[in-house]
Design a protein around this motif. Structure first.
Motif, PDB file in Angstrom:
ATOM      1  N   ASP A 175     -62.294  56.849   7.794  1.00  0.00           N
ATOM      2  CA  ASP A 175     -63.674  57.659   7.172  1.00  0.00           C
ATOM      3  C   ASP A 175     -63.581  57.520   5.720  1.00  0.00           C
ATOM      4  O   ASP A 175     -64.882  57.292   5.254  1.00  0.00           O
ATOM      5  CB  ASP A 175     -63.307  59.027   7.590  1.00  0.00           C
ATOM      6  N   ASP A 176     -62.594  57.226   5.151  1.00  0.00           N
ATOM      7  CA  ASP A 176     -62.763  57.073   3.517  1.00  0.00           C
ATOM      8  C   ASP A 176     -63.527  55.729   3.457  1.00  0.00           C
ATOM      9  O   ASP A 176     -64.101  55.762   2.351  1.00  0.00           O
ATOM     10  CB  ASP A 176     -61.471  57.262   2.847  1.00  0.00           C
ATOM     11  N   LEU A 177     -63.177  54.822   4.009  1.00  0.00           N
ATOM     12  CA  LEU A 177     -63.584  53.482   3.653  1.00  0.00           C
ATOM     13  C   LEU A 177     -65.118  53.546   4.039  1.00  0.00           C
ATOM     14  O   LEU A 177     -65.770  52.944   3.246  1.00  0.00           O
ATOM     15  CB  LEU A 177     -62.805  52.711   4.618  1.00  0.00           C
ATOM     16  N   THR A 178     -65.208  54.138   5.072  1.00  0.00           N
ATOM     17  CA  THR A 178     -66.805  54.032   5.531  1.00  0.00           C
ATOM     18  C   THR A 178     -67.616  55.094   4.725  1.00  0.00           C
ATOM     19  O   THR A 178     -68.704  54.435   4.111  1.00  0.00           O
ATOM     20  CB  THR A 178     -66.930  54.816   6.853  1.00  0.00           C
ATOM     21  N   THR A 179     -67.191  56.097   4.114  1.00  0.00           N
ATOM     22  CA  THR A 179     -67.832  56.780   3.182  1.00  0.00           C
ATOM     23  C   THR A 179     -67.963  55.840   1.635  1.00  0.00           C
ATOM     24  O   THR A 179     -69.130  56.053   1.195  1.00  0.00           O
ATOM     25  CB  THR A 179     -67.109  58.125   2.602  1.00  0.00           C
ATOM     26  N   ALA A 180     -66.859  55.151   1.562  1.00  0.00           N
ATOM     27  CA  ALA A 180     -66.917  54.386   0.191  1.00  0.00           C
ATOM     28  C   ALA A 180     -68.044  53.337   0.239  1.00  0.00           C
ATOM     29  O   ALA A 180     -68.968  52.940  -0.789  1.00  0.00           O
ATOM     30  CB  ALA A 180     -65.474  53.764  -0.035  1.00  0.00           C
ATOM     31  N   PHE A 181     -67.983  52.439   1.372  1.00  0.00           N
ATOM     32  CA  PHE A 181     -68.938  51.498   1.126  1.00  0.00           C
ATOM     33  C   PHE A 181     -70.321  52.258   1.467  1.00  0.00           C
ATOM     34  O   PHE A 181     -71.209  51.277   0.861  1.00  0.00           O
ATOM     35  CB  PHE A 181     -68.706  50.410   2.420  1.00  0.00           C
ATOM     36  N   ARG A 182     -70.550  52.909   2.224  1.00  0.00           N
ATOM     37  CA  ARG A 182     -72.050  53.609   2.024  1.00  0.00           C
ATOM     38  C   ARG A 182     -72.388  54.158   0.646  1.00  0.00           C
ATOM     39  O   ARG A 182     -73.485  53.990   0.256  1.00  0.00           O
ATOM     40  CB  ARG A 182     -72.071  54.843   3.036  1.00  0.00           C
ATOM     41  N   ALA A 183     -71.377  54.634  -0.164  1.00  0.00           N
ATOM     42  CA  ALA A 183     -71.687  54.977  -1.587  1.00  0.00           C
ATOM     43  C   ALA A 183     -71.968  53.936  -2.333  1.00  0.00           C
ATOM     44  O   ALA A 183     -73.278  54.005  -3.141  1.00  0.00           O
ATOM     45  CB  ALA A 183     -70.614  55.915  -2.096  1.00  0.00           C
TER      46      ALA A 183
END
Length: 347
Positions: free
Chosen positions: A309-317
């Motif tokens: 979840d953190d990785l997905t949030t990061a690349f979307r940001a």
């Protein structure tokens, strides 16, 4: 936990290291790590030995919890050699019968079609049989009567297991399931597909099933992408639809995929959809988002849900902030996108 790394060919050698750096950063936030074990298999090995992987390749990969693949294929080697020498044997020997391909619009990435910014689809592709059968052959080569015969293979077992997986996924999401078919023209396999998928959906009262002919489905996916939630499709139809959906989301370079053995009897394989892209290989401009998102799928499968979840949030940001490669209208390099995601994860 051990991950086999097959960077493979073309831009695979560029996006895989970029993705690994991001996966490691996401795991580090939670005090976790994995062991990456590199194997230099692929087209370079084929040019030296005539094989895409060693004779004991499957046995070697079986020792790992997962397989992380970059891309396969070079223009000078027929695809029948590269795909059937590496990727397809892995999918079949390890019974990776689910090919999971989520497609979702990213912030800051404009879609080339109206309504494309609303796309949020998970495509469940049957991955072991169907149109990609080994049964068939060619005869009378080089003569006027030369012929090629390809036999499609659809089994009740094969359709049931992919349909049940898709139904379960639809239950966990919006309850809408679309089945890709062509039962008006393909007289035996597609009506059979429809029957078995309908039986699986009938066992889940909360799931609404709609079967749509593949040509109409492709058109509707372009004209109204936001209407779809979960799509289940045969091997060929799923392959085509997922590439189309990735383009609708802005670029096939952002599209991830997971080749899953849901029972976890064998390792699953994770790969971005984009292929080896030899036309841009070696220039440092390949989009790593597809591989990074694939890494998030792998983390989730391995039980590292928070890191995923953190990785997905990061690349979307990062895409929202405007750090994007040329295929998404930006100027960033592969490494710059990766570095920005690692920095985002460190915050």
């Amino acid at each position: 936990m051990s991950i086999a790394v097959l960077a493979g060919d073309g831009i695979g050698k560029e996006v895989v290291p970029a993705a690994i750096a991001c996966v490691d950063a996401a795991l580090a936030r939670h005090g976790s790590r994995v062991d990456w074990v590199d194997y230099d298999w692929g087209s370079d090995l084929y040019l030296k030995t005539g094989r895409m992987m060693p004779v004991d390749g499957i046995e070697t990969l079986a020792r790992h919890e997962a397989i992380f693949l970059g891309a396969v294929g070079l223009p000078e080697i027929p695809d029948t050699e590269t795909l059937w020498g590496l990727l397809i044997p892995i999918r079949r020997e390890f019974r990776q019968y689910i090919n999971l391909r989520p497609i979702r619009a990213l912030d800051g990435v404009p879609s080339p079609v109206a309504g494309g910014d609303d796309i949020d689809v998970v495509l469940v592709r049957e991955n072991n049989e169907g149109e990609y059968s080994e049964i068939g052959g060619r005869s009378y080569r080089g003569r006027p009567e030369e012929e090629a015969i390809q036999v499609n293979v659809f089994t009740r077992h094969g359709i049931e297991r992919v349909a049940r997986y898709a139904v379960g996924l639809a239950e966990s999401r919006g309850g809408r399931l679309t089945s890709a078919t062509k039962s008006n023209g393909i007289i035996h396999t597609m009506p059979f597909w429809d029957e078995v998928v309908a039986e699986a959906a009938a066992a889940a009262p909360g799931v609404a099933l709609e079967s749509i002919l593949i040509d109409a489905l492709a058109a509707r996916l372009v004209l109204d992408p936001g209407r779809f939630d979960v799509i289940v499709a045969s091997n060929l139809f799923g392959d085509i639809l997922s590439d189309l959906a990735g383009a609708i989301a802005g670029s096939i370079g952002v599209a991830p995929s997971a080749n899953l053995n849901p029972e976890r009897q064998f390792p699953s394989l994770f790969e971005p959809v984009h292929g080896s892209a030899p036309d841009i290989a070696g220039r440092g401009v390949a989009n790593p988002i597809g591989a990074i998102w694939t890494g998030a799928l792998m983390l989730d499968h391995l039980g590292h849900t928070a890191a995923a979840d953190d990785l997905t949030t990061a690349f979307r940001a990062v895409t929202k902030a405007g750090v994007r490669t040329a295929d998404l209208g930006g100027t960033a390099t592969t490494d710059q996108v990766s570095a920005a995601i690692v920095a985002e994860l460190a915050r």
